[in-house]
Write a protein that holds these residues in place. Structure first.
Motif, PDB file in Angstrom:
ATOM      1  N   CYS A  44       0.854  -1.181   0.000  1.00 17.71           N
ATOM      2  CA  CYS A  44       0.000   0.000   0.000  1.00 17.71           C
ATOM      3  C   CYS A  44       0.894   1.236   0.000  1.00 17.71           C
ATOM      4  N   GLN A  85      -1.744   5.545  -9.709  1.00 14.67           N
ATOM      5  CA  GLN A  85      -2.684   4.478 -10.037  1.00 14.67           C
ATOM      6  C   GLN A  85      -2.673   4.192 -11.536  1.00 14.67           C
ATOM      7  N   LEU A 110       0.517   2.320 -12.506  1.00 14.94           N
ATOM      8  CA  LEU A 110       0.504   0.933 -12.047  1.00 14.94           C
ATOM      9  C   LEU A 110      -0.426   0.081 -12.903  1.00 14.94           C
ATOM     10  N   GLU A 111      -1.576   0.621 -13.256  1.00 16.97           N
ATOM     11  CA  GLU A 111      -2.529  -0.155 -14.039  1.00 16.97           C
ATOM     12  C   GLU A 111      -2.047  -0.364 -15.472  1.00 16.97           C
ATOM     13  N   GLN A 145      -3.643  -4.462 -10.395  1.00 12.74           N
ATOM     14  CA  GLN A 145      -4.941  -3.997  -9.924  1.00 12.74           C
ATOM     15  C   GLN A 145      -4.705  -3.042  -8.755  1.00 12.74           C
ATOM     16  N   THR A 146      -5.408  -1.923  -8.764  1.00 13.74           N
ATOM     17  CA  THR A 146      -5.201  -0.911  -7.733  1.00 13.74           C
ATOM     18  C   THR A 146      -6.524  -0.374  -7.211  1.00 13.74           C
ATOM     19  N   ARG A 147      -6.441   0.251  -6.060  1.00 12.61           N
ATOM     20  CA  ARG A 147      -7.565   1.006  -5.515  1.00 12.61           C
ATOM     21  C   ARG A 147      -7.004   2.256  -4.849  1.00 12.61           C
ATOM     22  N   ARG A 207      -4.174  -6.492  -4.661  1.00 10.61           N
ATOM     23  CA  ARG A 207      -4.308  -5.138  -5.198  1.00 10.61           C
ATOM     24  C   ARG A 207      -3.405  -4.170  -4.440  1.00 10.61           C
ATOM     25  N   VAL A 208      -2.880  -3.190  -5.161  1.00 15.91           N
ATOM     26  CA  VAL A 208      -2.106  -2.122  -4.535  1.00 15.91           C
ATOM     27  C   VAL A 208      -3.085  -1.032  -4.099  1.00 15.91           C
ATOM     28  N   ILE A 210      -3.718   2.715  -2.626  1.00 21.41           N
ATOM     29  CA  ILE A 210      -3.078   4.016  -2.496  1.00 21.41           C
ATOM     30  C   ILE A 210      -3.958   4.889  -1.605  1.00 21.41           C
TER      31      ILE A 210
END
Length: 242
Positions: free
Chosen positions: A50, A90, A93-94, A99-101, A128-129, A131
């Motif tokens: 994170c 984000q 990274l994507e 996968q991110t939130r 998922r990463v 942020i």
């Protein structure tokens, strides 16, 4: 395995200035992409990641207050700057397939999720990463404190601070070439010597909860993954017995 990561879940704090690259302000997309690649390398090791990202490349509340703005309003502007940075990271990274939130301490449902502790943990468990944006959601608190708070709340094993230099020094090595670099410091060392690691609130919160802090250079490609393996150059801030 020799190269197995030492930590299961980590929080990486990145300053807004780190996203500028060689620019004087704003976001350098090439720099953001490189940092994203370093994060992806750590995710590929199986580490849950994170992030907390500062906003100093766009707006800093303390500077705004010094220029005559009311401090709380200036700090809220700084929090919104961190949301811009979070969305930029984000996106990077994507593009790498992660996968991110983004979770914001200030609700803005059209842009990102609100910060919900259990949901953040679940996201990380699914790979998922996450942020964390908008600091703590309160004025008068820095993103350093937000990083320590979120790391403790989500059960991170360590808080990493990616900085402009490769650890903690007795003075700014860019201005004083004779500055001493430390391999290990206790929390009390940092507070007593007033070292520029993180603000006192973040150090105290980390100390109270036994959260180790690792300081390393975010500008050295691959340094994040090296630290995860216990390699590379960095400074560890923890109790003497850690």
């Amino acid at each position: 395995m020799e190269d197995a990561p030492r930590y299961r879940r980590v929080l990486l704090k990145v300053s807004g200035e780190a996203l500028m690259g060689k620019r004087e302000y704003g976001i350098c997309t090439e720099t953001v992409a490189r940092i994203a690649r370093d994060i992806a390398e750590v995710v590929e090791l199986g580490v849950q990641v994170c992030l907390v990202i500062g906003g100093g490349n766009i707006f800093r509340g303390v500077s705004g207050a010094a220029a005559g703005m009311e401090r709380a309003s200036a700090d809220y502007m700084g929090m919104l700057a961190t949301v811009l940075n979070a969305l930029a990271v984000q996106n990077a990274l994507e593009k790498l397939g992660l996968q991110t939130r983004v979770q914001s301490a200030i609700p803005m449902a059209s842009v990102c999720e609100p910060y919900i502790r259990r949901r953040a943990i679940r996201h990380m468990e699914k790979g998922r990463v996450v942020i964390f944006a908008a600091g703590t959601g309160n004025p008068f608190f820095t993103t350093d404190t937000a990083a320590a708070l979120r790391a403790v709340e989500t059960g991170c094993d360590v808080l990493l601070k990616g900085t402009q230099v490769d650890g903690v020094y007795s003075a700014d090595p860019r201005k004083n070439p004779s500055a001493t670099r430390y391999d290990h410091l206790t929390y009390l060392d940092v507070l007593a010597r007033d070292l520029a690691v993180m603000d006192a609130s973040a150090i105290s919160l980390s100390r109270e909860n036994g959260l180790p802090i690792i300081v390393f250079s975010i500008h050295e490609p691959g340094a994040f993954a090296a630290v995860m393996r216990g390699k590379g150059i960095y400074t560890l801030v923890a109790d003497a017995a850690a």
